[in-house]
Design an enzyme around this catalytic site. Structure first.
Site, mmCIF file in Angstrom:
data_model
loop_
_atom_site.group_PDB
_atom_site.id
_atom_site.type_symbol
_atom_site.label_atom_id
_atom_site.label_comp_id
_atom_site.label_asym_id
_atom_site.label_seq_id
_atom_site.Cartn_x
_atom_site.Cartn_y
_atom_site.Cartn_z
ATOM 1 N N LYS A 21 -20.146 -46.440 19.705
ATOM 2 C CA LYS A 21 -18.875 -46.970 20.020
ATOM 3 C C LYS A 21 -17.810 -47.322 21.700
ATOM 4 O O LYS A 21 -18.321 -45.684 22.061
ATOM 5 C CB LYS A 21 -17.815 -46.191 19.159
ATOM 6 C CG LYS A 21 -16.232 -46.821 19.345
ATOM 7 C CD LYS A 21 -15.164 -46.729 18.358
ATOM 8 C CE LYS A 21 -14.323 -46.666 18.340
ATOM 9 N NZ LYS A 21 -13.081 -45.671 17.290
ATOM 10 N N LYS A 66 -20.182 -51.424 18.844
ATOM 11 C CA LYS A 66 -19.051 -51.465 18.682
ATOM 12 C C LYS A 66 -18.822 -52.043 20.090
ATOM 13 O O LYS A 66 -18.695 -50.257 21.154
ATOM 14 C CB LYS A 66 -17.979 -51.072 17.721
ATOM 15 C CG LYS A 66 -16.671 -51.145 17.832
ATOM 16 C CD LYS A 66 -15.727 -50.214 16.642
ATOM 17 C CE LYS A 66 -14.905 -50.467 16.943
ATOM 18 N NZ LYS A 66 -13.230 -49.432 16.684
#
Ligand code: PBG
Length: 320
Positions: free
Chosen positions: A192, A245
């Protein structure tokens, strides 16, 4: 000319036959925001078509998604009160806990995933407890584990830690097993990045940091080797699925992670990516539906098995 690639592009049926990548509603995970109250479905201005739901309207929305062939939702809670440790995040009567129970009650087959993080629940908006002006990694692990266990107790199929503390997958796995939740899975937001694409989400979830930013815990967008390191660590700690992400500016990372692991890989088509498409569509600058399908196809082509996307319902409708 002996070889003419255009021969296989001649008709629609022929193109369908040789298409390498397909997107199906069953690949999609639909993110939903839930807050206390009754009968509300409040529009999120920066994410046209997305809402903050209350438990009752959330159940309706999930039913609609299920009817379109979408197998799973991921929940984000907007609590009634916030404090320095985010204690409402592990309360048995917390908003996500209530929402999970209601969803599983109304449709036990639908897969309910919960985002595990402190930022929606802390008054400072960071993803853990603060010590000396920064998030204290090890003190946060205990709280994340408590939150994950409370989600499992409410009936969550998978918990999805998005905080980016080191060691959190292991801490959560251990806590789940100790409490008898050995069948509750972990979808780790392993890779992330500290991204500006999360802007609309922070408005939707009221989770913007009140000081500084998240770059001491989320990844530097310039790093790719580190993505492999993060994915491998989370797999060693017991992650059942791995997430990358954001998605659109990180398709190389999706591909790299897909190649090194043996578990399903999910990519999160985040709020800012959704908002950009919607805004350009509203201005009449792009064909929003076609761009949506192109984005989702590209994410799958890069190697994602699953896509978390606010487009889930729109895409499922387009595909049916
Ligand atoms: C919580 C969390 C965030 C997102 C998912 N979980 C925000 C953040 O890290 O600041 C972003 C999702 C999106 O932008 O759609 N930590």
């Amino acid at each position: 000319m002996i070889i003419r690639p255009r021969r296989l592009r001649r008709t629609r049926v022929l193109r369908d036959m040789v298409r390498e990548t397909s997107v199906s509603p069953k690949d999609l995970i639909y993110p939903l925001f839930v807050k206390p109250g009754k009968g509300l479905k409040d529009p999120i201005p920066s994410m046209p078509g997305q809402y903050q739901f209350t438990v009752d309207t959330l159940v309706q929305e999930a039913k609609e998604a299920w009817g379109l062939g979408i197998p799973a939702v991921i929940l984000f809670g907007i609590p009634d009160t916030k404090d320095p440790t985010g204690s409402r995040s592990w309360a048995p009567d917390g908003i996500v806990q209530e929402a999970v129970a209601a969803l599983k009650d109304s449709n036990p087959d639908m897969i309910v995933i919960t985002d595990v993080c402190m930022c929606e629940y802390t008054d400072h908006g960071h993803c853990g407890v603060i010590k000396d002006g920064d998030v204290d990694n090890d003190a946060t692990l205990e709280l994340l584990a408590k939150q994950a266990v409370s989600h499992a107790r409410a009936g969550a199929d998978l918990v999805a830690p998005s905080d980016m503390m080191d060691g959190r997958v292991g801490a959560i796995r251990q806590a789940l097993d100790e409490e008898g939740f050995n069948n509750t899975g972990i979808l780790s937001y392993a890779v992330k990045y500290a991204s500006a694409f999360y802007g609309p989400f922070r408005e939707a979830a009221d989770s913007a940091p009140q000081f500084g930013d998240r770059s001491s815990y989320q990844m530097d967008p310039a790093n790719a080797l580190e993505a492999i390191k993060e994915a491998e660590l989370d797999l060693e700690e017991g992650a059942d699925m791995i997430m990358v992400k954001p998605a659109m500016a990180y398709l190389d990372i999706v591909r790299a992670v897909r190649e090194i692991c043996l578990v399903p890989v999910a990519a999160y088509n985040v709020s800012g990516e959704y908002a950009m498409v919607k805004a350009a569509e509203e201005k009449g600058w792009i064909d929003g539906k076609r761009v949506m399908m192109e984005v989702l196809t590209g994410i799958k082509r890069a190697g994602a098995d699953l896509i978390l996307t606010y487009f889930a319902k729109d895409a499922a409708r387009t595909l049916s």
